[in-house]
Structures are given as C-alpha cells and as structure tokens.
Design a protein around this motif. Structure first.
Motif, mmCIF file in Angstrom:
data_model
loop_
_atom_site.group_PDB
_atom_site.id
_atom_site.type_symbol
_atom_site.label_atom_id
_atom_site.label_comp_id
_atom_site.label_asym_id
_atom_site.label_seq_id
_atom_site.Cartn_x
_atom_site.Cartn_y
_atom_site.Cartn_z
ATOM 1 N N ARG B 100 34.768 56.325 37.124
ATOM 2 C CA ARG B 100 34.051 55.099 37.139
ATOM 3 C C ARG B 100 33.839 54.734 35.694
ATOM 4 N NH1 ARG B 100 28.709 53.110 36.872
ATOM 5 N NH2 ARG B 100 28.529 51.257 38.012
ATOM 6 N N ASP B 101 33.797 55.340 34.777
ATOM 7 C CA ASP B 101 33.650 54.967 33.459
ATOM 8 C C ASP B 101 34.739 54.261 32.917
ATOM 9 O OD1 ASP B 101 31.421 57.549 32.102
ATOM 10 O OD2 ASP B 101 31.261 55.838 33.367
ATOM 11 N N LEU B 102 36.041 54.342 33.668
ATOM 12 C CA LEU B 102 37.314 54.116 32.913
ATOM 13 C C LEU B 102 37.807 52.721 33.977
ATOM 14 C CD1 LEU B 102 38.895 57.272 31.926
ATOM 15 C CD2 LEU B 102 37.686 55.751 30.612
ATOM 16 N N SER B 103 37.340 52.777 35.176
ATOM 17 C CA SER B 103 37.905 51.659 35.930
ATOM 18 C C SER B 103 36.992 51.243 37.067
ATOM 19 C CB SER B 103 39.274 52.274 36.741
ATOM 20 O OG SER B 103 38.849 53.208 37.623
ATOM 21 N N TYR B 104 37.151 50.082 37.459
ATOM 22 C CA TYR B 104 36.789 49.345 38.664
ATOM 23 C C TYR B 104 37.740 49.044 39.591
ATOM 24 C CZ TYR B 104 31.988 48.731 37.143
ATOM 25 O OH TYR B 104 30.705 49.050 36.284
ATOM 26 N N GLU B 105 38.352 50.014 40.217
ATOM 27 C CA GLU B 105 39.347 49.946 41.103
ATOM 28 C C GLU B 105 38.842 49.862 42.477
ATOM 29 O OE1 GLU B 105 43.264 51.981 40.141
ATOM 30 O OE2 GLU B 105 43.578 52.043 42.679
ATOM 31 N N GLN B 106 38.615 48.686 42.997
ATOM 32 C CA GLN B 106 37.953 48.684 44.399
ATOM 33 C C GLN B 106 38.851 48.375 45.490
ATOM 34 O OE1 GLN B 106 35.386 45.683 42.823
ATOM 35 N NE2 GLN B 106 33.497 47.068 42.957
ATOM 36 N N TYR B 107 38.833 48.607 46.573
ATOM 37 C CA TYR B 107 39.458 48.515 47.811
ATOM 38 C C TYR B 107 38.269 47.843 48.750
ATOM 39 C CZ TYR B 107 42.650 51.932 45.959
ATOM 40 O OH TYR B 107 43.623 52.650 45.174
ATOM 41 N N PHE B 108 39.050 46.578 49.217
ATOM 42 C CA PHE B 108 38.132 45.732 49.862
ATOM 43 C C PHE B 108 38.667 45.787 51.415
ATOM 44 C CE2 PHE B 108 35.978 42.875 46.854
ATOM 45 C CZ PHE B 108 36.355 43.246 45.659
ATOM 46 N N GLY B 109 37.584 45.495 52.118
ATOM 47 C CA GLY B 109 37.603 45.446 53.541
ATOM 48 C C GLY B 109 38.442 43.773 53.958
ATOM 49 N N PRO B 110 38.691 43.610 55.297
ATOM 50 C CA PRO B 110 39.244 42.301 55.615
ATOM 51 C C PRO B 110 38.080 41.125 55.630
ATOM 52 C CG PRO B 110 39.090 43.594 57.387
ATOM 53 C CD PRO B 110 38.567 44.426 56.207
ATOM 54 N N GLY B 111 36.828 41.650 55.609
ATOM 55 C CA GLY B 111 35.732 40.508 55.727
ATOM 56 C C GLY B 111 35.338 40.473 57.074
ATOM 57 N N THR B 112 33.828 39.999 56.995
ATOM 58 C CA THR B 112 33.334 39.178 58.029
ATOM 59 C C THR B 112 32.923 37.907 57.878
ATOM 60 O OG1 THR B 112 32.375 41.524 58.974
ATOM 61 C CG2 THR B 112 31.143 39.284 59.666
ATOM 62 N N ARG B 113 33.415 36.897 58.813
ATOM 63 C CA ARG B 113 32.729 35.624 58.467
ATOM 64 C C ARG B 113 31.559 35.491 59.283
ATOM 65 N NH1 ARG B 113 35.223 31.370 56.574
ATOM 66 N NH2 ARG B 113 37.343 32.459 56.665
#
Lengths: 106, 117
Positions: B100-113
């Motif tokens: 975490r101290d080195l990256s913010y590699e986030q994986y996103f879901g498809p979303g809810t409208r």
C-alpha cells in the motif's frame, strides 16, 4: 486534499496518430502514478502505472512519462486505434483527474 | 481472473428511501473503496475501508452514508435517505494492500447505477 489537473478534457485523433494526455499534481506522500481507462458503462480499469524511480515506462503502445520536478506525468498512446476510444483518468492517491475523452477516428 | 462484482446493476428508488449497494471484492484484498460518478463527470472518492473500519472519507460521505463488511466477502454501501442528487453510478473497488505504501492499484467493479426519483 490532493488536487489533480488533467488535460485536455477531450481529444480527437486519427487512427495511427499519437494521443497525449497530461496530468499535474501537488505534493504527494505516495509515489505511484496510475492511469485508468474507462469504456462507457464500465468501471475504470488500470491501464498502466509508473513509480518515480524511472522517468518513463512503456507497455505496448502505451507510455507514461514522468517529470518529478515539474510534478507532471503524461500518457502517450502510440498508433492510436478506434478501440482506444474511451475516457482516461490519471489518479493521484484517491483523487481522480476529471478525465479525458479520447476519440480515435478510423 | 478474479474480479470485483457488484449488485444490483441498476437500482431505482424513491427520494427518501434507503438503499443498500452490494459489492464482493477480490477475495485476498485488504482495502475496499466506494466511488461515485455522476453521468459524464469525474469519478469521486467516497470512502475507504480497512481492517473493519473507515480509513478515509470524503466530504461527500456524510451521515447519510455508511459502509459495512457484514461477512468475509461482502462490502456494502448504505444510503439512509436518498436524495435526487444521489443519482449516479457507484463503483466499488478493492486493493491488495500488500504494497500500500507504494501503490494504489485498485480493481473496480462494473458499478451500480442508482436512480433516485
């Protein structure tokens, strides 16, 4: 809160051209600079990221250039393709830039 | 390949009603996030969650919002009394956190409208 200034807001290029998107940031505690790609109706997806121990990172047609002294990083898309048409976001920590809508014309 | 999932894909609710948006993060991830995106606008950070508590939240995340990890797999966002301006796409994201101290590699879901009428 961290501010991220992204430009341009929109970009139209011809197939085969080079797309360049820029991002400027303020001071940061975390040295990690990602770009996310978002297609309509989808969530953002990590495209490419760089750590500041290097000034440039290339993955296929996508290149990040990083200028630490200027607090700027940019995304270059070489040989742009219609399938690259999407919105691109630079992100600094938890703050997204406003996005650049890229349209690549065939 | 592991992915973040979100349900429902579309939620319509009346103003003043409570809604719960659900997310299943990637199983070995430690950090969880909610973002929202009003149509055509930027992606806005709402809240981050780590070790069963909120680690950061934005000004948007007021008392009307709450998050919970009710079990080992789900991560929920509750809006107690929805307003018209809550209409947006809500994205859940998760991150490994090992570096975490080195990256913010986030994986996103498809979303809810979410549509508030």
């Amino acid at each position: 809160q961290q501010q991220v200034k992204q430009s341009p807001q929109s970009l139209i290029v011809q197939k085969g051209g080079i797309s360049i998107i820029n991002c400027a940031y303020e001071n940061t505690a975390f040295d990690y600079f990602p770009w996310y790609q978002q297609f309509p109706g989808k969530g953002p997806a990590l495209l490419i990221a760089i750590r500041p121990d290097v000034s440039e990172k290339k993955e296929g047609r996508f290149t990040i250039s990083f200028n630490k002294s200027a607090k700027q990083f940019s995304l270059h898309i070489m040989d742009s393709q219609p399938g690259d048409s999407a919105t691109y976001f630079c992100v600094k920590e938890l703050v997204f830039g406003k996005g650049t809508k890229l349209t690549v014309n065939p | 390949e592991p992915e973040v999932t979100q349900t429902p894909s579309h939620q319509v609710t009346q103003m003043g009603q409570e809604v719960i948006l659900r997310c299943v993060p990637i199983s070995n991830h430690l950090y969880f996030y909610w973002y929202r995106q009003i149509l055509g606008q930027k992606v806005e950070f709402l809240v981050s969650f780590y070790n069963n508590e909120i680690s950061e939240k934005s000004e948007i995340f007021d008392d009307q919002f709450s998050v919970e990890r009710p079990d080992g797999s789900n991560f929920t966002l509750k809006i107690r009394s929805t307003k018209l301006e809550d209409s947006a796409m809500y994205f859940c994201a998760s991150m490994d956190g090992t570096h975490r101290d080195l990256s913010y590699e986030q994986y996103f879901g498809p979303g809810t409208r979410l549509t508030v009428t």
